[in-house]
Structures are given as structure tokens and as C-alpha cells.
Motif scaffolding. Structure first.
Motif, mmCIF file in Angstrom:
data_model
loop_
_atom_site.group_PDB
_atom_site.id
_atom_site.type_symbol
_atom_site.label_atom_id
_atom_site.label_comp_id
_atom_site.label_asym_id
_atom_site.label_seq_id
_atom_site.Cartn_x
_atom_site.Cartn_y
_atom_site.Cartn_z
ATOM 1 N N LYS A 1 -54.678 -14.275 20.370
ATOM 2 C CA LYS A 1 -56.138 -14.407 20.395
ATOM 3 C C LYS A 1 -56.853 -13.166 19.853
ATOM 4 N N ARG A 2 -56.113 -12.320 19.152
ATOM 5 C CA ARG A 2 -56.713 -11.110 18.577
ATOM 6 C C ARG A 2 -57.824 -11.489 17.594
ATOM 7 N N SER A 3 -58.737 -10.568 17.383
ATOM 8 C CA SER A 3 -59.811 -10.803 16.415
ATOM 9 C C SER A 3 -59.267 -10.649 14.999
ATOM 10 N N ALA A 4 -60.059 -11.084 14.038
ATOM 11 C CA ALA A 4 -59.620 -11.007 12.639
ATOM 12 C C ALA A 4 -59.419 -9.561 12.181
ATOM 13 N N GLN A 5 -60.103 -8.623 12.842
ATOM 14 C CA GLN A 5 -60.013 -7.212 12.445
ATOM 15 C C GLN A 5 -58.859 -6.488 13.142
ATOM 16 N N SER A 6 -58.308 -7.099 14.163
ATOM 17 C CA SER A 6 -57.291 -6.419 14.972
ATOM 18 C C SER A 6 -55.980 -6.211 14.234
ATOM 19 N N ASP B 1 -46.721 -12.263 9.310
ATOM 20 C CA ASP B 1 -48.147 -12.352 8.994
ATOM 21 C C ASP B 1 -49.067 -11.870 10.109
ATOM 22 N N VAL B 2 -48.573 -10.958 10.945
ATOM 23 C CA VAL B 2 -49.414 -10.318 11.952
ATOM 24 C C VAL B 2 -49.624 -8.874 11.499
ATOM 25 N N PRO B 3 -50.842 -8.492 11.130
ATOM 26 C CA PRO B 3 -51.085 -7.126 10.641
ATOM 27 C C PRO B 3 -50.631 -6.085 11.662
ATOM 28 N N SER B 4 -49.755 -5.185 11.226
ATOM 29 C CA SER B 4 -49.203 -4.223 12.163
ATOM 30 C C SER B 4 -48.723 -2.971 11.443
ATOM 31 N N PHE B 5 -48.743 -1.844 12.160
ATOM 32 C CA PHE B 5 -48.119 -0.632 11.627
ATOM 33 C C PHE B 5 -47.637 0.235 12.782
ATOM 34 N N PHE B 6 -46.755 1.175 12.479
ATOM 35 C CA PHE B 6 -46.204 2.093 13.475
ATOM 36 C C PHE B 6 -47.019 3.383 13.470
ATOM 37 N N LEU B 7 -47.332 3.876 14.655
ATOM 38 C CA LEU B 7 -48.077 5.124 14.801
ATOM 39 C C LEU B 7 -47.184 6.137 15.522
ATOM 40 N N ASP C 1 -60.866 -2.665 17.908
ATOM 41 C CA ASP C 1 -60.279 -3.975 18.205
ATOM 42 C C ASP C 1 -58.748 -3.997 18.133
ATOM 43 N N ASP C 2 -58.142 -2.851 17.860
ATOM 44 C CA ASP C 2 -56.688 -2.819 17.731
ATOM 45 C C ASP C 2 -55.992 -3.010 19.081
ATOM 46 N N ILE C 3 -54.769 -3.495 19.002
ATOM 47 C CA ILE C 3 -53.926 -3.680 20.189
ATOM 48 C C ILE C 3 -52.767 -2.697 20.070
ATOM 49 N N ILE C 4 -52.659 -1.802 21.036
ATOM 50 C CA ILE C 4 -51.611 -0.781 21.013
ATOM 51 C C ILE C 4 -50.469 -1.218 21.912
ATOM 52 N N LEU D 1 -40.865 -11.172 22.003
ATOM 53 C CA LEU D 1 -42.338 -11.170 21.957
ATOM 54 C C LEU D 1 -42.811 -11.530 20.550
ATOM 55 N N ALA D 2 -42.206 -10.916 19.554
ATOM 56 C CA ALA D 2 -42.601 -11.181 18.165
ATOM 57 C C ALA D 2 -42.288 -12.625 17.767
ATOM 58 N N VAL D 3 -41.125 -13.114 18.136
ATOM 59 C CA VAL D 3 -40.735 -14.477 17.746
ATOM 60 C C VAL D 3 -41.582 -15.507 18.476
ATOM 61 N N THR D 4 -41.904 -15.250 19.742
ATOM 62 C CA THR D 4 -42.777 -16.177 20.480
ATOM 63 C C THR D 4 -44.142 -16.264 19.815
ATOM 64 N N VAL D 5 -44.675 -15.112 19.430
ATOM 65 C CA VAL D 5 -45.956 -15.093 18.709
ATOM 66 C C VAL D 5 -45.842 -15.892 17.406
ATOM 67 N N SER D 6 -44.763 -15.650 16.669
ATOM 68 C CA SER D 6 -44.558 -16.343 15.395
ATOM 69 C C SER D 6 -44.527 -17.854 15.583
ATOM 70 N N ASP D 7 -43.762 -18.305 16.563
ATOM 71 C CA ASP D 7 -43.595 -19.748 16.767
ATOM 72 C C ASP D 7 -44.874 -20.421 17.246
ATOM 73 N N PHE D 8 -45.651 -19.713 18.083
ATOM 74 C CA PHE D 8 -46.865 -20.330 18.609
ATOM 75 C C PHE D 8 -48.073 -20.164 17.697
ATOM 76 N N GLN D 9 -48.003 -19.252 16.738
ATOM 77 C CA GLN D 9 -49.076 -19.193 15.739
ATOM 78 C C GLN D 9 -48.695 -20.029 14.518
#
Length: 337
Positions: free
Chosen positions: A51-56, A81-87, A103-106, A180-188
Motif C-alpha cells: 500500500k506504499r505511495s507512488a513516491q515511496s 518492480d518495487v523501487p528499492s535501494f540499499f543505504l 514517504d520512504d519505507i526503511i 517477504l519479497a516473494v509474498t509482495v511480488s505474488d500479491f502485487q
């Protein structure tokens, strides 16, 4: 070397594998505990990402072995296809915090939840009003207490006699990150084509491309008419760019009639008299060639070739030949990756 000494050394080597299997059983048991520990917090974490925003963006962070898990988690998200990077925590407090937006999710990976580089970062992340998900084994830690949501890892001892080197902890952390990543992938509902767009190179990327992007077309397809002589067809196959292993037989409108392959030629040489070379190709062509849609994936083409033990598929749309995909078109580029 005496036989007794040799036997002793061989037994010692066998013990290595026996010991390793014991360790694997311990790891397997740890994963079973992780499975039992999943609860509503995991559901909430998935919901937050879905449910992240388009900018997240999903920003993963961690130090040491947990940092490698964070990098892998971020890379997996980006591939689906989930925008992400390592900090990197140390780099973050030296300027990279500027990459973090409201709006980022850490997602913080820290087994103890008390690592100094991570705890120094926490107040600055909270200032930016990010949503923080902590992944840790310690619910009383600073990471857990400063997170909006804590994903608790089961507290299980590390492998080996010393039980010091991060082993079980990194396995559990990586397993949680992956599910977590695969669950997100399958449900999106990430599609194969979306995945392919993020993997333009390498084995996975090529297999997920549509056939029309890798097929031979134009001058690279040896197309002949059914009345042409076998000898002329062989010459055309040989002189066609890319040296295809087959000729496609079409009518004057370009509609498919059959295929003549290297295998057909070998069978003719074994069974026919030499005069077959002067006969029309229609006598020897296969009249029911295997076909594939231009929109099908390269993976589907490979599966079909493997199933039918053939090297070419004709790419067909509305009865007309668009091209040919050859087994070489799949494997040769992959071998160079």
C-alpha cells in the motif's frame, strides 16, 4: 602408507560429510521455528509495502552480515518492480541521508538491534517521518523500540562448536527477507514481462523475453516454395545468414506449408537414392511443423523444443510466417553472458 592408516583417513573424510549433514539438520530445524513464529506483524509488513505511495521507495539497511542480507533484499525488490535501494548506515550519516524522503519505507536488518552504526541512524530516520520496519531477534532493542513495526526473528544459537560466526542468524534473516519479497511480488501480481524488463541480461532475462525479440526474421529465414528442388533448397540453407538448420516452405502468400530440417536431410541420405536431390522439396518436407506465437516467451519455446526433441520452431501469426527461433538463438547468447 599402511592399510590401517589409510582406512582411518578415509573414515575421517566420511565424518566431515556426516558432521555437515548434522549442521544442515540444525539449520532446517531453525527454519521450521521461523515458520512457526510468523504472525500478524508479517502480514502488516506486506500490507505496508503493497500500500506504499507512488513516491515511496523501500530502503534496506544493515551492517556486516545483516548488511549483505539488506542488499540482497533490496535487489530482489527491485527485480520485482518495487523501487528499492540499499543505504549503508555509515555512509548515511556522512551525507547519504539526503537520499531518504518522507514517504520512504526503511527496513532495518540487525540481529541484536543494538549495533552502533544502526542506532546512530535511527533518530535521523525518524526526523524524516519514514515508516520503519525493524528485523531483529531482540524486541527490547533500540531498533525494535524505534520501529513502527518489528519483525521478530527467533533467537537460536549459531552453528558449530564456538557458536559465534553468524550462520543461523543470517540464514533466518535471509529467509525472512526472501519470503517477504516473494509474498509482495505474488500479491502485487508481478508479471513475467515486468520481471524480464528488470533482467535484460543473463539467463533469466533472455528466457523471459518474447520470442519476437530473439527470432530470426527477414534475410535470416530460409523460406522456399514447395516446387523447389531439394538440391537448391540445401544451397539456400547454406547461404542464408546465420546458417539456419532448416528451410521453411511457404506458398506465394507466405502461408506455412512445412519445414525441411538438417534431420530430414540426414534421413534422406540414409534412405533415399541420390536422385532425391532433383525432386521437389514438397516430397520430403514435414507437413506439420511445430509452431509458436511471437508473444510466447523464449522459455516456452525452449520447453517446446525440448519436449519434441527439435531445434527450430516456426513463429506464426494468423497463418503467416513471421520468423524462426533456433535453439542456437537461445543458448549461444546465454553462453556469452
Amino acid at each position: 602408507m599402511e592399510a590401517k592408516e589409510l582406512t582411518s583417513k578415509e573414515n575421517s573424510k566420511e565424518q566431515y560429510a556426516f558432521y555437515a549433514k548434522k549442521l544442515l539438520k540444525e539449520l532446517s530445524s531453525s527454519l521450521a521455528v521461523l515458520n512457526q513464529s510468523l504472525n500478524s506483524s508479517f502480514n502488516k509488513a506486506v500490507e505496508i509495502i503493497l500500500k506504499r505511495s507512488a513516491q515511496s521507495r523501500i530502503i534496506a539497511t544493515g551492517i556486516g552480515k545483516a548488511g549483505y542480507v539488506a542488499m540482497k533484499f533490496s535487489a530482489t525488490l527491485a527485480s520485482i518492480d518495487v523501487p528499492s535501494f540499499f543505504l549503508h548506515p555509515a555512509e548515511a550519516i556522512h551525507g547519504d541521508l539526503g537520499r531518504v524522503m518522507k514517504d520512504d519505507i526503511i527496513v532495518i536488518f540487525s540481529w541484536s538491534g543494538t549495533t552502533e552504526e544502526i542506532t546512530k541512524l535511527l533518530p535521523f530516520l525518524k526526523e524524516r517521518q519514514c515508516t520503519i520496519i525493524g528485523v531483529t531477534s531482540q524486541t527490547a532493542s533500540k531498533v525494535a523500540k524505534n520501529s513502527h513495526l518489528c519483525l521478530k526473528l527467533p533467537l537460536i544459537k549459531e552453528l558449530g562448536k564456538l557458536k559465534l560466526a553468524p550462520t543461523t542468524s543470517t540464514l533466518l534473516m535471509m529467509a525472512l527477507a526472501d519470503i517477504l519479497a516473494v509474498t509482495v511480488s505474488d500479491f502485487q501480481l508481478t508479471t513475467a514481462s515486468q520481471f524480464a524488463k528488470n533482467h535484460p541480461g543473463g539467463f533469466l532475462g533472455r528466457l523471459l523475453l518474447p520470442v519476437e525479440e530473439v527470432m530470426r526474421k527477414g534475410n535470416m529465414v530460409c523460406a522456399v516454395y514447395q516446387e523447389e528442388k531439394v538440391k537448391e533448397v540445401i544451397k539456400k540453407i547454406t547461404s542464408t545468414e546465420g546458417r539456419p538448420g532448416a528451410a521453411v516452405i511457404v506458398d506465394k502468400e507466405g502461408k506455412l506449408l512445412g519445414i525441411f530440417t538438417d534431420g530430414d536431410l540426414r534421413r534422406c541420405l540414409e534412405k533415399e537414392e541420390e536422385t532425391f536431390l532433383s525432386r521437389p522439396i514438397s516430397h520430403y518436407m514435414c507437413q506439420s511443423p511445430k509452431i509458436i506465437s511471437p508473444k510466447a516467451t523464449v522459455e516456452a519455446a525452449l520447453e517446446k523444443m525440448t519436449k519434441h526433441k527439435i531445434d527450430q520452431l516456426i513463429v506464426l501469426e494468423n497463418g503467416k510466417v513471421l520468423g524462426v527461433i533456433d535453439i542456437q538463438d537461445i543458448w549461444e547468447p546465454l553462453n556469452s553472458c
